[in-house]
Design a protein around this motif. Structure first.
Motif, PDB file in Angstrom:
ATOM      1  N   VAL A  72      -0.115  10.010  12.542  1.00 10.53           N
ATOM      2  CA  VAL A  72      -0.631   9.501  11.275  1.00 10.53           C
ATOM      3  C   VAL A  72      -0.162  10.452  10.175  1.00 10.53           C
ATOM      4  CG1 VAL A  72      -2.699   9.011   9.921  1.00 10.53           C
ATOM      5  CG2 VAL A  72      -2.624   8.425  12.362  1.00 10.53           C
ATOM      6  N   VAL A  73       0.459   9.895   9.145  1.00 14.66           N
ATOM      7  CA  VAL A  73       0.905  10.717   8.024  1.00 14.66           C
ATOM      8  C   VAL A  73       0.163  10.279   6.760  1.00 14.66           C
ATOM      9  CG1 VAL A  73       3.194  11.309   8.881  1.00 14.66           C
ATOM     10  CG2 VAL A  73       2.859   9.156   7.663  1.00 14.66           C
ATOM     11  N   THR A  74      -0.032  11.246   5.884  1.00 13.71           N
ATOM     12  CA  THR A  74      -0.671  10.966   4.601  1.00 13.71           C
ATOM     13  C   THR A  74       0.429  10.948   3.551  1.00 13.71           C
ATOM     14  OG1 THR A  74      -2.586  12.134   5.416  1.00 13.71           O
ATOM     15  CG2 THR A  74      -2.513  11.709   3.047  1.00 13.71           C
ATOM     16  N   GLU A  75       0.573   9.827   2.873  1.00 16.49           N
ATOM     17  CA  GLU A  75       1.734   9.644   2.018  1.00 16.49           C
ATOM     18  C   GLU A  75       1.353   9.173   0.616  1.00 16.49           C
ATOM     19  OE1 GLU A  75       5.050   7.981   5.124  1.00 16.49           O
ATOM     20  OE2 GLU A  75       3.508   6.600   4.448  1.00 16.49           O
ATOM     21  N   TRP A  76       2.252   9.488  -0.313  1.00 19.80           N
ATOM     22  CA  TRP A  76       2.155   8.934  -1.654  1.00 19.80           C
ATOM     23  C   TRP A  76       2.799   7.553  -1.669  1.00 19.80           C
ATOM     24  CZ3 TRP A  76      -0.591  10.935  -5.482  1.00 19.80           C
ATOM     25  CH2 TRP A  76      -0.873  12.305  -5.471  1.00 19.80           C
ATOM     26  N   ALA A 124      -1.828   6.789   1.035  1.00 18.16           N
ATOM     27  CA  ALA A 124      -1.987   5.915   2.202  1.00 18.16           C
ATOM     28  C   ALA A 124      -1.887   6.758   3.461  1.00 18.16           C
ATOM     29  CB  ALA A 124      -0.914   4.837   2.208  1.00 18.16           C
ATOM     30  N   GLU A 125      -2.702   6.402   4.435  1.00 22.20           N
ATOM     31  CA  GLU A 125      -2.577   7.025   5.763  1.00 22.20           C
ATOM     32  C   GLU A 125      -1.956   5.991   6.678  1.00 22.20           C
ATOM     33  OE1 GLU A 125      -6.263   8.821   6.969  1.00 22.20           O
ATOM     34  OE2 GLU A 125      -6.384   9.970   5.101  1.00 22.20           O
ATOM     35  N   ARG A 126      -0.839   6.355   7.267  1.00 24.31           N
ATOM     36  CA  ARG A 126      -0.018   5.403   8.012  1.00 24.31           C
ATOM     37  C   ARG A 126       0.408   6.027   9.328  1.00 24.31           C
ATOM     38  NH1 ARG A 126       5.626   4.159   8.231  1.00 24.31           N
ATOM     39  NH2 ARG A 126       6.031   6.124   7.165  1.00 24.31           N
ATOM     40  N   HIS A 127       0.439   5.230  10.362  1.00 30.95           N
ATOM     41  CA  HIS A 127       0.941   5.731  11.646  1.00 30.95           C
ATOM     42  C   HIS A 127       2.437   5.441  11.726  1.00 30.95           C
ATOM     43  CE1 HIS A 127       1.470   6.637  15.859  1.00 30.95           C
ATOM     44  NE2 HIS A 127       0.259   7.171  15.861  1.00 30.95           N
ATOM     45  N   THR A 128       3.232   6.478  11.896  1.00 31.47           N
ATOM     46  CA  THR A 128       4.684   6.286  11.855  1.00 31.47           C
ATOM     47  C   THR A 128       5.205   5.570  13.096  1.00 31.47           C
ATOM     48  OG1 THR A 128       4.956   8.508  12.740  1.00 31.47           O
ATOM     49  CG2 THR A 128       5.193   8.245  10.362  1.00 31.47           C
ATOM     50  N   GLY A 129       4.402   5.547  14.164  1.00 32.74           N
ATOM     51  CA  GLY A 129       4.849   4.848  15.367  1.00 32.74           C
ATOM     52  C   GLY A 129       4.656   3.348  15.243  1.00 32.74           C
ATOM     53  N   SER A 130       3.447   2.937  14.880  1.00 29.30           N
ATOM     54  CA  SER A 130       3.137   1.506  14.798  1.00 29.30           C
ATOM     55  C   SER A 130       3.378   0.947  13.409  1.00 29.30           C
ATOM     56  CB  SER A 130       1.672   1.276  15.176  1.00 29.30           C
ATOM     57  OG  SER A 130       0.837   1.931  14.226  1.00 29.30           O
ATOM     58  N   ASP A 131       3.581   1.821  12.441  1.00 31.64           N
ATOM     59  CA  ASP A 131       3.713   1.436  11.032  1.00 31.64           C
ATOM     60  C   ASP A 131       2.415   0.816  10.500  1.00 31.64           C
ATOM     61  OD1 ASP A 131       5.165   1.469   8.682  1.00 31.64           O
ATOM     62  OD2 ASP A 131       5.892  -0.575   8.928  1.00 31.64           O
ATOM     63  N   GLU A 132       1.343   1.045  11.192  1.00 28.12           N
ATOM     64  CA  GLU A 132       0.060   0.496  10.750  1.00 28.12           C
ATOM     65  C   GLU A 132      -0.486   1.363   9.611  1.00 28.12           C
ATOM     66  OE1 GLU A 132      -4.364  -0.604  12.534  1.00 28.12           O
ATOM     67  OE2 GLU A 132      -2.900   0.428  13.807  1.00 28.12           O
ATOM     68  N   SER A 167       7.130  -5.094  -0.875  1.00 33.75           N
ATOM     69  CA  SER A 167       8.261  -4.958  -1.807  1.00 33.75           C
ATOM     70  C   SER A 167       7.798  -4.517  -3.193  1.00 33.75           C
ATOM     71  CB  SER A 167       9.034  -6.275  -1.909  1.00 33.75           C
ATOM     72  OG  SER A 167       8.175  -7.312  -2.327  1.00 33.75           O
ATOM     73  N   GLU A 168       6.503  -4.578  -3.470  1.00 36.63           N
ATOM     74  CA  GLU A 168       5.998  -4.122  -4.765  1.00 36.63           C
ATOM     75  C   GLU A 168       5.729  -2.619  -4.773  1.00 36.63           C
ATOM     76  OE1 GLU A 168       2.651  -6.389  -6.145  1.00 36.63           O
ATOM     77  OE2 GLU A 168       3.642  -8.300  -5.764  1.00 36.63           O
ATOM     78  N   PHE A 169       5.864  -1.993  -3.617  1.00 36.79           N
ATOM     79  CA  PHE A 169       5.490  -0.583  -3.517  1.00 36.79           C
ATOM     80  C   PHE A 169       6.712   0.317  -3.342  1.00 36.79           C
ATOM     81  CE2 PHE A 169       1.850  -3.031  -2.073  1.00 36.79           C
ATOM     82  CZ  PHE A 169       0.799  -2.443  -2.761  1.00 36.79           C
ATOM     83  N   VAL A 170       6.567   1.534  -3.810  1.00 29.80           N
ATOM     84  CA  VAL A 170       7.625   2.531  -3.658  1.00 29.80           C
ATOM     85  C   VAL A 170       7.032   3.720  -2.905  1.00 29.80           C
ATOM     86  CG1 VAL A 170       9.172   4.112  -4.878  1.00 29.80           C
ATOM     87  CG2 VAL A 170       8.734   1.827  -5.806  1.00 29.80           C
ATOM     88  N   HIS A 171       7.760   4.156  -1.876  1.00 22.56           N
ATOM     89  CA  HIS A 171       7.300   5.286  -1.079  1.00 22.56           C
ATOM     90  C   HIS A 171       7.516   6.581  -1.856  1.00 22.56           C
ATOM     91  CE1 HIS A 171       7.874   8.238   2.335  1.00 22.56           C
ATOM     92  NE2 HIS A 171       6.673   7.756   2.543  1.00 22.56           N
ATOM     93  N   GLY A 172       6.534   7.461  -1.841  1.00 25.06           N
ATOM     94  CA  GLY A 172       6.644   8.698  -2.628  1.00 25.06           C
ATOM     95  C   GLY A 172       6.635   9.962  -1.790  1.00 25.06           C
ATOM     96  N   GLY A 173       6.849   9.833  -0.492  1.00 26.88           N
ATOM     97  CA  GLY A 173       6.923  11.021   0.359  1.00 26.88           C
ATOM     98  C   GLY A 173       5.559  11.482   0.847  1.00 26.88           C
ATOM     99  N   GLU A 174       5.600  12.397   1.789  1.00 29.99           N
ATOM    100  CA  GLU A 174       4.356  12.919   2.361  1.00 29.99           C
ATOM    101  C   GLU A 174       3.571  13.718   1.321  1.00 29.99           C
ATOM    102  OE1 GLU A 174       4.806  15.262   5.922  1.00 29.99           O
ATOM    103  OE2 GLU A 174       6.031  13.699   6.849  1.00 29.99           O
ATOM    104  N   VAL A 175       2.281  13.674   1.429  1.00 28.85           N
ATOM    105  CA  VAL A 175       1.447  14.547   0.609  1.00 28.85           C
ATOM    106  C   VAL A 175       1.565  15.946   1.207  1.00 28.85           C
ATOM    107  CG1 VAL A 175      -0.904  15.113  -0.082  1.00 28.85           C
ATOM    108  CG2 VAL A 175      -0.158  12.714  -0.004  1.00 28.85           C
TER     109      VAL A 175
END
Lengths: 100, 970
Positions: A50-54, A66-74, A15-23
């Motif tokens: 795996v997506v690379t995101e701001w 952040a590098e995140r897997h959109t399937g597992s949300d890991e 909750s302290e973070f804001v998503h900034g879209g894909e790099v």
């Protein structure tokens, strides 16, 4: 609630973070086609991979990647943007005369 | 009212672990006075008085009594005053508590709707869906009747608010469940150096050790429980919470615990789920009669509450545990007529011997085919025992055994809810006839019977194994966890014996019989999720704790699939019902105050929200809004006014690349902006949409101070820092919004007021002209001065460090006395700027507004290489424009349009009004509106729909007031 490892502040509630879209790489705005620009502005991959995101740690105003897997949300890893952006970006002069 | 003090069914101590026999408690049930002991739950106190009928079922109004004695079923939902659906087998009695049963018409004992059960065959599965959807409107007609019949309890709408709160906890390891697995896991983890939080749903620690019998002698459980509790209590790294439900699992072990009126939000580095398993019932006719209970319910009655569960009993089992239950009953004086084992030749010899020593008859390969009831179905009186001839089938030879208690155990279902919420996979092991869990997240572990481990020593070892995994993750140890296996198979494969006359319940909450589930599959609902939704199986308060397993088996069987393929329905939070009071937040709506806030209150300001701030709308009687605003606006136009503009965003940019950075963010050119000058700054996002504006001051070659809108500054600042994370320009960016406060001193006399306070700066029109920026000493306060024209009069924005805010306000109000200075509010400012045709971004713009639509192209420089929205602005500007923001006027007496009213061309909507006010300065109505491009030139007419009526307005040049801007440039 999910947690995320901020490269500056350590493990914090999501909750302290804001998503900034894909790099994304910006095409040269002064020479690319309209389609290429629209693709850049409006489209995201949106696949299961795996997506690379701001991400922004809002309380400290710190942007990172952040590098995140959109399937597992890991969240696989997080790091300072200087890893990807390490030299000064310059823009070319406009090709055509725009409006004054 | 008669009083009933009986307690004839009580056993002697040490039975009754929860009871305090020195403290008798009287309460009322259905108007009748009863007595129990402190520590009794409602159900146990009633059982002590030999009252078994406690509530009625939801659909058929069948008499119901306790089933699990652990709050796992909905058979004993009762009404506590205005509080419906309390679990009688979990809720402690309290002095003079008033309790009533639920779901009856008349009295609990004589329910006029009890005959609903006889009409069961006319109410097949999906009855409501199939009967009330045609013809149209039929549901509306019947809904009231059905809801009246089917309601669950009564709500008291005149409730008194009560205090509930929340607390945050952090721990290394949280263990859910304090049975043998949980206790051994907690001890192992704490011994390994971890801080442990051990959470128990029941009022006492021990889980099955507190009520279950693990050995023929009946000594092992008590001995082990005492030993483990002593160790846990002595351990300073273990915190125990009883009467506490872990009600969900959220990502990364974020665990809500409910204890009384408090919700704890726990963050655990590691979590061990030792939640145990739910004993399962056998499906046969009348398996819901009061007196038909789980084996564990009978042992709970005895050990926890000292209740003798009956005079003569039959035990129906599919595992060894039923034998031990029979021994326990026998020990406490219950005449065990028979143990009926559904298995053939599976029981160990020592158990068979123990039964025969006590003269208890054993039938192996038999089942109870039907329970027979006393009149009115109020208690079981006998059971019909038959030989099992094939899967789910019995022979014709019937043996009726009289009894007032039937204990049953068909096996166990893991308490999988929290684990499945965490994404664990539930699969059915055909050889064990049991569901098992796998694929847990990294920091979540599982131990004990929820993990399919049932032998006591293995359960203990499994707790230690889970704790070892947690310790390894915490880097407190690196030992390999031992392997734990279990050779016991407690589940009987097919404990389902359908009866041609039905009432063989799969789901007690919803009165669903075996045929209902099978029929749902025959109607085409093959997926267990669809079966659930069609039949309502598992939707009741017990959430499938007992119905999920037989439903999965029945659906698999009738659709020729495996039970794993069929699966169970999704488990979602919350685990148990929780009150809204637990999750509701306090009314907490913080807002920011400027340093002058209390001065505004003293001056009688009407405060309104502005972003996350409060600002004065105007000063004076809140009921005289228009008059106050008009007076204030005329005062600013004719004399001088003061407005607090501290909420404006402020961003500081410093460094060799400050000008280059400004040039890339905002649309205008900033490289050549002179030091000591301000410049209008428009910000477009990558879509080319105008999303903010402000004033950029060049303080030095390498130093800018730029304002942003009150609600836009956070966004602008975030965007700036994100862009420079990529561009790597040599500039520092800082949001100084709360470091500075500001006022706008505006009006023809503004200079005169300021001159009394500023001596180090020449404020003359030549010395400090329109759009100038400078630093000045305002009677000792270091200030940034901006010559601005937002309200269209001679004006100075004075920005000072926030700590000087109150002093600055007082100085100006004091110095202004001689010039009749008056404060004005934000609503007045909106009117003044509207008279000047100045746009407020986000009020007069929307998510599509590009600079062309707003006539802002003068502020866009397309000769520079880049600004954020540049390419998108090029693209949209190259397309034919369809609308434009225009100024319009209407005579003072015409109907005044409001913001949002539509602008029409014939039937087509071409735009909307964005701002509109009566202008006292111009004595007419002025406004801004988006208009179709064909009617956007001065002299054109636009049609605005005002409360259903079309109003014709004239498009005019902007600004409305002082078109040559002479006043602001004085």
């Amino acid at each position: 609630m999910k947690m995320m490892n901020c490269p500056l502040n350590g493990l914090r509630n999501i909750s302290e973070f804001v998503h900034g879209g894909e790099v994304k790489e910006m095409p040269d705005p002064n020479s690319c086609s309209d389609d290429a620009w629209a693709e850049y502005v409006f489209y995201t991959e949106n696949g299961i991979s795996v997506v690379t995101e701001w991400w922004l740690h809002a309380p400290s105003g710190y942007w990172f990647i952040a590098e995140r897997h959109t399937g597992s949300d890991e969240i696989l890893k997080t790091y300072d943007p200087s890893v990807l952006f390490n030299k000064r970006v310059e823009f070319s002069a406009p090709v055509t005369e725009g409006m004054a | 009212m008669t009083s009933m003090i009986d307690n004839s069914m009580r056993l002697n101590a040490p039975m009754g672990l929860l009871l305090n026999r020195d403290n008798a408690v009287e309460f009322l049930f259905e108007g009748q006075r009863y007595q129990g002991y402190a520590g009794d739950c409602i159900a146990s106190a009633l059982l002590a008085n030999d009252r078994w009928l406690m509530s009625r079922s939801f659909k058929y109004h069948r008499p119901r009594g306790p089933l699990t004695m652990a709050g796992q079923d909905a058979n004993t939902l009762v009404q506590l005053g205005g509080d419906p659906n309390a679990l009688a087998d979990r809720t402690p009695i309290a002095p003079n508590m008033q309790i009533e049963g639920q779901n009856y018409n008349g009295t609990l004992d004589k329910d006029r709707d009890a005959m609903l059960g006889h009409f069961g065959r006319f109410m097949p599965v999906g009855f409501y869906y199939r009967s009330f959807f045609k013809p149209m409107g039929v549901w509306d007609k019947w809904e009231g009747v059905i809801r009246e019949k089917a309601g669950l309890g009564r709500l008291d709408l005149n409730f008194e608010p009560e205090y509930y709160d929340k607390k945050y906890l952090f721990t290394d390891v949280m263990v859910v469940g304090s049975g043998p697995a949980g206790l051994s896991a907690a001890l192992k983890a704490a011994d390994g150096g971890a801080q442990v939080l051990l959470v128990e749903e029941m009022p006492l620690v021990g889980g099955a050790l507190a009520y279950n019998r693990f050995d023929i002698e009946g000594i092992e459980a008590d001995r082990l429980r005492a030993e483990l509790i002593a160790k846990v209590e002595a351990h300073d790294k273990i915190t125990v919470m009883v009467d506490t439900v872990c009600n969900a699992w959220f990502t990364d072990n974020y665990l809500p615990l409910i204890q009384g009126k408090r919700l704890f939000k726990v963050r655990a580095k590691e979590c061990i789920i030792a939640s145990g398993a739910y004993e399962q019932h056998v499906v046969f006719r009348n398996n819901d009669l009061p007196g038909v209970v789980m084996c564990s319910a009978a042992t709970r009655m005895m050990k926890l509450y000292a209740i003798k569960p009956g005079q003569s009993a039959v035990v129906l089992t599919g595992n060894d545990d039923g034998y031990l239950t029979a021994l326990e009953l026998n020990d406490h004086g219950v005449n065990v007529k028979a143990v009926v084992d559904m298995r053939e030749g599976a029981a160990p010899m020592d158990l068979i011997d123990a039964l025969s020593k006590r003269g208890i008859t054993l039938h192996q390969g038999y089942t109870v085919y039907e329970a027979l009831a006393e009149k009115g179905n109020k208690r079981v009186k006998a059971v019909d025992v038959r030989k099992i001839t094939a899967k789910g089938e019995v022979g014709n030879a019937s043996r009726v055994i009289d009894c007032d208690l039937l204990c049953m155990s068909a096996g166990y279902m893991p308490a999988y809810q929290l684990l499945c919420q965490a994404g664990a996979q539930l699969s059915y092991a055909d050889d064990l006839a049991e569901f098992t869990l796998s694929k847990l997240p990294e920091h979540l572990h599982i131990a004990g019977s929820v993990n399919g481990i049932h032998q006591l020593d293995s359960v203990m070892a499994d707790g230690q194994r889970a704790a070892q995994l947690a310790l390894n993750n915490l880097n407190l140890s690196d030992e390999l966890p031992g392997k734990v296996s279990c050779s016991v198979k407690p589940n009987f494969d097919w404990p389902i014996f359908s009866h041609p006359k039905g009432k063989d319940f799969v789901d007690f909450d919803e009165d669903l019989q075996a045929k209902d589930i099978v029929n749902a599959t025959r109607l085409g609902y093959r997926d267990v999720q669809l079966v659930k939704r069609f039949s309502t199986v598992g939707m009741g308060p017990s959430q499938g704790r007992h119905s999920a397993l037989p439903t999965a088996r029945l659906v698999a069987n009738s659709t020729d699939r495996t039970v794993t393929e069929t699966g169970v329905t999704t488990a979602r939070p919350p685990f148990a019902p929780e009150k809204l009071a637990h999750i509701a937040g306090r009314i907490f709506d913080p807002y920011r105050r400027t340093p002058m806030h209390h001065r505004h209150l003293e001056l009688g300001a009407k405060m309104i929200p502005a972003g996350n701030w409060r600002r004065p709308a105007f000063y004076g009687d809140p009921n005289e809004r228009d008059a106050c605003i008009h007076t204030e606006s005329v005062h600013v136009r004719n004399k001088v006014g003061l407005i607090d503009v501290s909420t404006l965003g402020g961003i500081e940019l410093k460094g060799p690349d400050a000008a280059e950075f400004m040039n890339r963010i905002y649309t205008f050119a900033f490289l050549k902006q002179p030091v000591g000058k301000t410049r209008y700054a428009v910000y477009t996002n990558e879509h080319g949409v105008v999303i903010d504006d402000g004033v950029a001051c060049r303080i030095a070659e390498d130093h800018f101070y730029v304002t942003a809108t009150t609600s836009g500054v956070d966004r602008v600042y975030r965007d700036m820092t994100k862009w420079n994370a990529q561009w790597r320009l040599d500039v520092d960016i800082l949001n100084v919004t709360s470091a500075y406060c500001a006022v706008n001193l505006a009006g023809p006399d503004a200079r005169k007021v300021l001159e009394t306070l500023v001596t180090d700066t020449d404020l003359s029109p030549e010395g400090f002209p329109f759009l100038a920026y400078g630093e000045a000493d305002v009677a000792g306060i270091p200030a940034r001065l901006l010559r601005v024209g937002f309200v269209g009069e001679l004006g100075y924005e004075i920005h000072v460090p926030s700590r000087y805010g109150e002093a600055l306000w007082d100085l100006l109000m004091d110095a202004g006395k001689a010039f009749d200075i008056k404060p004005f509010g934000v609503e007045t400012q909106r009117l003044l700027r509207l008279e000047k045709g100045h746009v407020i971004v986000s009020q007069d713009t929307d998510g599509m507004s590009h600079p062309g639509e707003l006539s802002m192209t003068w502020a866009v420089n397309r000769k520079k290489p880049f600004f954020v929205g540049c390419r998108s602005v090029d693209i949209v500007m190259a397309q034919p424009q369809t609308r434009k923001l225009v100024g319009f006027v209407l005579p003072a007496e015409s109907k005044k349009p409001e913001e949002g009213h539509l602008v029409l061309e014939g039937d087509a909507i071409t735009g909307n009004v964005t701002s509109c006010e009566y202008s006292p300065a111009l004595k007419q109505i002025v406004g801004l509106a988006f208009a179709g491009i064909n009617s956007s030139q001065p002299g054109d007419h636009i049609y605005i729909r005002v409360d259903g009526q079309l109003v014709e307005a004239e498009v005019v040049n902007l600004p409305f007031y002082d078109p040559d801007n002479l006043r602001q440039e004085m």
